[in-house]
Design a protein around this motif. Sequence first.
Motif, short mmCIF file in Angstrom:
data_model
loop_
_atom_site.label_atom_id
_atom_site.label_comp_id
_atom_site.label_asym_id
_atom_site.label_seq_id
_atom_site.Cartn_x
_atom_site.Cartn_y
_atom_site.Cartn_z
N ARG A 103 0.85 -5.64 -6.73
CA ARG A 103 -0.40 -4.93 -6.84
C ARG A 103 -1.05 -4.57 -5.56
N ALA A 104 -1.38 -3.41 -5.39
CA ALA A 104 -2.05 -3.19 -3.81
C ALA A 104 -3.73 -3.23 -4.19
N ALA A 105 -4.12 -3.06 -2.94
CA ALA A 105 -5.72 -3.09 -2.92
C ALA A 105 -6.24 -1.94 -3.84
N SER A 106 -5.56 -0.66 -3.73
CA SER A 106 -5.94 0.22 -4.62
C SER A 106 -5.91 0.24 -6.03
N GLY A 107 -5.15 -0.67 -6.64
CA GLY A 107 -4.80 -0.99 -7.91
C GLY A 107 -3.42 -0.55 -8.40
N ASP A 108 -2.85 0.21 -7.50
CA ASP A 108 -1.34 0.79 -7.69
C ASP A 108 -0.24 -0.29 -7.34
N TYR A 109 0.77 -0.36 -8.38
CA TYR A 109 1.78 -1.37 -8.02
C TYR A 109 2.68 -0.74 -6.87
N LEU A 110 3.12 -1.53 -5.87
CA LEU A 110 4.12 -0.82 -5.07
C LEU A 110 5.49 -1.87 -5.12
N TRP A 111 6.62 -1.00 -4.94
CA TRP A 111 7.79 -1.43 -5.08
C TRP A 111 7.88 -2.36 -3.68
N MET A 112 8.25 -3.62 -3.70
CA MET A 112 8.43 -4.25 -2.31
C MET A 112 9.61 -4.94 -2.37
N HIS A 113 10.09 -5.09 -1.34
CA HIS A 113 11.56 -5.86 -1.03
C HIS A 113 10.89 -7.37 -0.35
N ASP A 114 11.11 -8.48 -1.12
CA ASP A 114 10.94 -9.62 -0.33
C ASP A 114 11.97 -10.51 -0.19
N SER A 115 12.10 -10.80 0.92
CA SER A 115 13.16 -11.78 1.51
C SER A 115 12.58 -13.20 1.97
#
Length: 433
Positions: A103-115
């Motif tokens: 969840r970004a600050a805008s409230g939208d969920y962003l797809w993240m690649h986390d290594s």
Amino acid sequence: MAFGEFEEFDAVPVPRPGAAPDRLQYLLDNTPALIYCTVPSGDFKMTFVSNNAFNVLGYRPDDMLADPNFWFDHIHPDDVPRVVASLAKVFTEGRQVYEYRFRAASGDYLWMHDSLRLVRDDAGRPLEVIGALTDITDRKRMEETLQARGAEQQRLIGKLRTAHEQLLQAEKMASIGQLAAGIAHEINNPIGFVNSNMGSLQAYVDTLLRVIDSYDGTIADHPALQARMTPVRAAADLEFVRGDVTALVRESIDGLRRVKEIVQSLKEFSHVGETEWQLADLHRGLDSTLNIVANELKYKVTVIKEYGHLPLVECRASQLNQVFMNLLINAGQAIAGRGTIRIRTGAQEGWVWVEIADNGAGIAPEHLTRIFEPFFTTKPVGSGTGLGLSLSYGIVHRHGGRIEVRSDPGRGTAFTVWLPLHPPPVKEDDEVA
């Protein structure tokens, strides 16, 4: 400031040659990936967040560091179980890669690649976990678009395959109709003169038998001649020949009549060249179809006809005959030993109906909703294509009608075809289909 714009923090000077710490800071603050560190336990509290966090997610690094549950609390609830379930692998394998929604600050969920990578101290004890978050939302959207397009293409391919198979089946039925009409035409000529000859032969046999009777009456007054003829009559077995030749001629004429009926049924069943809608007698269509499938049914099925009064129906008779044939053959195949097929007809308020019921095995409830699907069949492999009921459904639909089915497993099935006396105008798409 709009989300995604660069917020100016304390000025980061362009590193001078040889200034390694400054160069590293510059790289951390300007890389597309958000670099962070967490403690290797508990809720993985963040201990470091690179300054580009605002550009990636819209959060200030200090806010992310102040909340000990920040990382877990911002992962999408649907993705948390998957991440948590395999998080221990970071400690056993030393690294782990995830793709999840954050969840970004805008409230939208962003797809993240986390290594994630585990760092240990000199004694081998877990020291911290370093992560690199990269926004892959655009890539995920492209993947979803491609998947949707792929699914649509598969659906279209399935429809094309179905249409292709139905077209092949329709062409096969048309070819059968052409063959049936051709056979009927070719058989008609020899049947005509054989039938005429059998009529003449019957007359000749009757004449010969009358002549023999006349001879018998004449020689009755001449004992010597009668004595000479008695052994001749016995050798010829004249009494047997008299009865048998009459029966042979009668049976032959009856067989020719049966062949003529079959030929007529072939002609009526095929209706070759029929392209226009015409008024037709459905009872004649049923009778001709019964003659066609008689060999399929006669050894195990008793057909009971309960015809009501039917007005003429505007239709394409050959297509409806195909429907009746499919239903009759299916009914026969549903009967394992001896059984009964009952055909009932009637009319009701501008509609006519034809019911074909059997006392066979019936249809399982879980199959009832699928019986009109193309290629669906419960028959053994090689015993059916699964297209008969699908084609029948399409034909009845194009006539503006419907097919109803009721079944009691173990007791039988009944199909009822409802047809309007005057079908609605046929759409161009239906004609092509």
